[in-house]
Design a protein around this motif. Sequence first.
Motif, short mmCIF file in Angstrom:
data_model
loop_
_atom_site.label_atom_id
_atom_site.label_comp_id
_atom_site.label_asym_id
_atom_site.label_seq_id
_atom_site.Cartn_x
_atom_site.Cartn_y
_atom_site.Cartn_z
N GLY A 35 -2.98 -28.83 31.12
CA GLY A 35 -2.39 -30.02 30.39
C GLY A 35 -1.25 -29.98 29.84
O GLY A 35 -0.86 -30.74 28.77
N LEU A 36 -0.47 -29.20 30.36
CA LEU A 36 1.05 -28.81 29.78
C LEU A 36 1.89 -29.92 29.79
O LEU A 36 2.45 -30.36 28.79
CB LEU A 36 1.76 -27.86 30.73
CG LEU A 36 3.13 -27.29 30.20
CD1 LEU A 36 3.21 -26.58 28.96
CD2 LEU A 36 3.77 -26.24 31.27
N VAL A 37 1.93 -30.66 31.04
CA VAL A 37 2.62 -32.04 30.79
C VAL A 37 1.85 -33.03 30.37
O VAL A 37 1.28 -33.92 30.97
CB VAL A 37 3.10 -32.53 32.29
CG1 VAL A 37 4.07 -33.57 32.51
CG2 VAL A 37 3.31 -31.19 33.09
N ARG A 38 2.19 -33.31 28.84
CA ARG A 38 1.42 -34.25 28.13
C ARG A 38 1.49 -35.80 28.52
O ARG A 38 0.68 -36.49 28.19
CB ARG A 38 1.55 -34.14 26.75
CG ARG A 38 1.33 -32.62 26.44
CD ARG A 38 1.04 -32.59 24.78
NE ARG A 38 2.41 -32.44 24.30
CZ ARG A 38 3.30 -31.43 24.26
NH1 ARG A 38 2.68 -30.12 24.37
NH2 ARG A 38 4.24 -31.43 23.55
N ALA A 70 -2.35 -34.75 34.66
CA ALA A 70 -2.42 -33.60 33.91
C ALA A 70 -3.54 -33.35 32.70
O ALA A 70 -4.37 -32.73 32.58
CB ALA A 70 -1.06 -33.18 33.37
N ILE A 71 -3.37 -34.50 31.97
CA ILE A 71 -4.38 -34.82 30.93
C ILE A 71 -5.63 -34.96 31.45
O ILE A 71 -6.74 -34.37 30.82
CB ILE A 71 -4.07 -36.17 30.23
CG1 ILE A 71 -2.64 -35.88 29.31
CG2 ILE A 71 -4.86 -36.22 28.89
CD1 ILE A 71 -2.64 -34.58 28.34
N GLU A 72 -5.92 -35.90 32.45
CA GLU A 72 -7.33 -35.76 33.09
C GLU A 72 -7.76 -34.62 33.24
O GLU A 72 -9.11 -34.29 33.31
CB GLU A 72 -7.36 -36.82 34.13
CG GLU A 72 -8.50 -37.10 34.91
CD GLU A 72 -8.27 -38.08 35.94
OE1 GLU A 72 -9.56 -38.30 36.71
OE2 GLU A 72 -7.52 -38.61 36.30
N SER A 73 -7.03 -33.66 34.21
CA SER A 73 -7.21 -32.54 34.65
C SER A 73 -7.80 -31.65 33.72
O SER A 73 -8.73 -30.91 33.57
CB SER A 73 -6.20 -31.80 35.42
OG SER A 73 -5.95 -32.61 36.60
#
Length: 500
Positions: free
Chosen positions: A151-154, A159-162
Amino acid sequence: MELSDAFSAMAADLPAISSILLVGVMGMAMVVLDAFRNDARSIPWLGVGTLTVAAVWEAFHFGAAPGTAFLGSVRTGGFAAFINTIVLGAGALSLLLVEPYLRRMRRNYGEVYALVMFAVVGMLLLGTANNLISIFVGLETMSVCLYVLTGLVREDEGAIESALKYFLLGAFSTGFFLYGMALIYGATGTMYLPEMTNALQAGGAPLLFWAGVALLFIGFMFKVSAAPFHMWTPDVYQGSPTPLTGFMSTAAKASAFASLILVLFYALPSERWSSVLAVVAVLTMVIGNVLALSQANVKRMLAYSSVAHAGYVLVGLSAGTAEGYGGAMFYLLVYTLMNIGAFGVMALLEWDGKEGREQTLDSLAGIGYKRPVLGVAMGVFMFSLTGFPPLGGFMGKVAVFGPAVDAGAIGLVVTALLMSALSAYYYLRVVYVFWMQAPESLAATQESADAQLPRVTPSALAVLSLCTVLLLVLGLFPGGLMETTTGFFEAAQAMATTMP
């Protein structure tokens, strides 16, 4: 043992875990450096240098006699040195790809590289653990770092879902793992893998023990992306930053498989679990390859490909022989080179601004002529993943399929060969799109892609070149290394038979 004697024994064992210490200390030093010089450009290169030095150190210990350290908690020499080299090498190569990628995204945070170092520490412990507590500590150290990196790219909802899916399903699988540990301890009275065999021989194998083994296997199957516990893999791979996806798909899988091999080799009677692994291998290969056929996104296709390759490794493990275990280790090395290279190429061909999550393969039509180095490298990786000679992927499949044939699992190997042939469709489709599909049919998309493609940095070029060369070398001259990996387990078996 007296407490004072235990402390002196642990102090004497510190050189045996020098790689773990070196990487862990450098990770903490990177955190401190980042606190005083925020996002310093030197941080990733400190990580690359440390991981490279540690990998070379471990490579020189392939021939060391197998042993244990820290009161038998971790294994050293031979097998441990080999898996440590794979993990450390994958970490170093990944950082070389991550640095220009994150700099281009303006997210070149210093803490990212520290998290990679701490994840590597967990992987090193997981892949060399000799008791269940060490396995759990290594597993969780690795997993927590990977949850954050996913989730690096907030600001990106993908990314958050992953990251959320990875965390929730990972925590769920950890519950199975812990409960399995508790049941195994209750049945055997020990957490040490080699002692479990002695306990079983003395008192038989109660139902409690096999219930614990089943739950432990569920935890392992989740970490190696084996079906039906693979559901997190495509979403997490698609939403993560691409070079970090390559890191978690190789180093994490290699360490988890190494830990599983140690459990199988030292703790479990092979006649009981071989058929179970064969069934899981068939299910994993079929689901991974069939679902990969319909994927338009390359990262998602490589995710299902990763599932299928977990099935190929399980084919070797189902043989239950030293050759099968050694072949699995050789395959993990080859798979690491193939996948880091493939994800590295895709990281250099991203233009959608969303870590390649929405970018389709067809949008890269004809890209081989505009980026011939990337086109040729991707061709090598795709042919090797398919299993074409004389590349390393072919010899990797020979290494895992051969022991299964020797063990009499002909039907399993035939299924694996059919699935390998099926995989040629989606692997070679990438080569077709890169070199043979006319870009004119996608003019608007192609124009947008051409304007946003990043340049190939020297570090990325070095990684892709090294992976390509090593795949050729391992395909043409595999004998010595395959004998070495098999020798790890033959030596351990010989040592076990000579002990009183």
